[in-house]
Design an enzyme around this catalytic site. Structure first.
Site, PDB file in Angstrom:
ATOM      1  CE1 TYR A 142     -67.530 -57.592  65.639  1.00  0.00           C
ATOM      2  CE2 TYR A 142     -66.169 -56.713  67.635  1.00  0.00           C
ATOM      3  CZ  TYR A 142     -67.436 -56.754  66.850  1.00  0.00           C
ATOM      4  OH  TYR A 142     -68.499 -55.950  67.116  1.00  0.00           O
ATOM      5  CE  LYS A 193     -79.086 -59.810  53.933  1.00  0.00           C
ATOM      6  NZ  LYS A 193     -80.254 -59.194  54.265  1.00  0.00           N
ATOM      7  CG  ASP A 225     -82.916 -58.472  56.597  1.00  0.00           C
ATOM      8  OD1 ASP A 225     -82.629 -59.809  56.907  1.00  0.00           O
ATOM      9  OD2 ASP A 225     -82.808 -58.220  55.420  1.00  0.00           O
ATOM     10  CG  ASP A 249     -71.478 -55.583  68.609  1.00  0.00           C
ATOM     11  OD1 ASP A 249     -71.402 -55.473  69.972  1.00  0.00           O
ATOM     12  OD2 ASP A 249     -71.101 -54.405  67.924  1.00  0.00           O
ATOM     13  CG  ASP A 253     -75.233 -52.363  71.767  1.00  0.00           C
ATOM     14  OD1 ASP A 253     -74.719 -53.095  72.565  1.00  0.00           O
ATOM     15  OD2 ASP A 253     -74.865 -51.188  71.496  1.00  0.00           O
TER      16      ASP A 253
END
Ligand code: IPM
Ligand code: MG
Length: 358
Positions: A142, A193, A225, A249, A253
């Site tokens: 970001y 990751k 993942d 983020d 969700d």
């Protein structure tokens, strides 16, 4: 008896609708505890772009810094979605997070018994789910520089975002997660990751170092993942998840599906002292704006987190959380929590919560 000064940033879309209802609950809960609250409203997001050309002005940031805490609604909407626009509502949120140095974003994911049938995931998978995602909030993809648009040497358009973390940025948020885990079920899952990204390898290295200083807390690592699969497959396995800005983020969700709706999840963004920033994780929901039907629960629960983390009003925070459970247990539902009879409006749902506030 104590007093707290809170800056309200209602923002855009349903932000003002849910924030107004959250304030009603906070005022009643504070009064019950013998406290007083002072609220000051300021512009942030698209409404601020319209009035003052920027999503977050220096004056508003200074007011936020001087307050005891900041409670936000939501920002953004189709009106400000032009990809060529210089000022974007979301810039206000990012500047505020950075300006307040709230690097740890706490997103509790709790499946309330009354809402098990609302989630599309099977009830036996999600019964009792109660975990906390700690999302790094002021670094990573970001904020990395360079962030630019241009042309390649052979004339193609190109765009660059940079993912950068320093050990210091990782350590402070991971330590935060370990402190929180110590008061929960003493388990931290770090999500990265590391099989592909250099920044994730640093993330994992620092997390292992922090973990070594907390032998009483179990630490494991998941690739993002795999984590996204486990959140659906076996969500009860998690206690505290700590992860970077972008992964956090996306995963929150996803996790909101367990809780039944985005309209259920609150958040607290905290740094080293200084005012905390509290906001629902949902967006400005342009499709239902102005209809008075948005779910106020995420905003109300964000207020409870504000009481807990910024003011130390634990009893009052718990009273709000119990009142939300009471309202939901009695079968009260907004439109996002269907199927369940006639949906309540934002205000009616809040009335039910107020009714449950002892
Ligand atoms: C969130 C939101 C924001 C984010 C957007 C609106 C910038 O999705 O708080 O999760 O990506 O952080
Ligand atoms: Mg998000």
């Amino acid at each position: 008896m104590s007093h707290a000064d809170i800056i309200l940033l209602p923002g855009d879309g349903i932000g003002p609708e849910v924030l107004a209802q959250s304030v009603r609950v906070l005022e009643k809960a504070a009064a019950r505890g013998g406290h007083t609250l002072g609220f000051q409203e300021r512009l942030m997001g698209g409404c601020s772009i319209d009035r003052q050309g920027v999503a977050l002005s220096d004056e508003v940031l200074a007011d936020c810094r001087a307050a005891d805490a900041v409670l936000m609604g939501a920002v953004g909407g189709p009106k400000w979605d032009d990809p060529r626009a210089k000022a974007r509502p979301e810039q206000g949120m990012l500047a505020l997070r950075k300006g307040l140095e709230v690097f740890a974003n706490l997103r509790p994911v709790k499946v309330r018994a009354a809402l098990q049938d609302v989630s599309p995931i099977k009830p036996d998978r999600i019964a009792g789910v109660d975990f906390l995602v700690v999302r790094e909030l002021t670094g990573g993809l970001y904020f990395g520089q360079p962030k630019e648009r241009g042309k390649t040497a052979d004339g193609h358009e190109r765009a660059v975002d940079t993912l950068e973390y320093s050990d210091y940025e990782i350590r402070r948020v991971v330590e935060f997660a370990f402190r929180l885990a110590a008061c929960r079920h003493r388990k931290v899952t770090s999500v990265d990751k590391a099989n592909v990204l250099e920044s994730s390898r640093l993330w994992r290295q620092v997390t292992v170092e922090v973990g070594a200083q907390h032998p009483e807390i179990a630490l494991d690592h998941l690739l993002v993942d795999t984590a996204s699969m486990r959140i659906i497959q076996s969500p009860r396995d998690f206690d505290v998840i700590v992860t970077d800005n972008m992964f956090g983020d996306i995963l929150t969700d996803e996790a909101s599906v367990l809780a039944g709706s985005m309209g259920m999840l609150p958040s607290a963004s905290l740094g080293d002292g200084g005012p905390g920033l509290y906001e629902p994780i949902h967006g400005s929901a342009p499709d239902i704006t102005g209809k008075g039907i948005a779910n106020p629960v995420a905003a109300i629960l964000s207020g409870a987190m504000l009481f807990r983390y910024s003011l130390g009003w634990e009893r009052e925070a718990e009273a709000i959380e119990r009142a939300v459970d009471y309202a939901l247990d009695a079968g009260n539902r907004t439109a996002d929590l269907q199927p369940a009879g006639k949906p309540l409006t934002t205000k009616e749902m809040t009335d039910c919560v107020l009714g449950g506030l002892e």
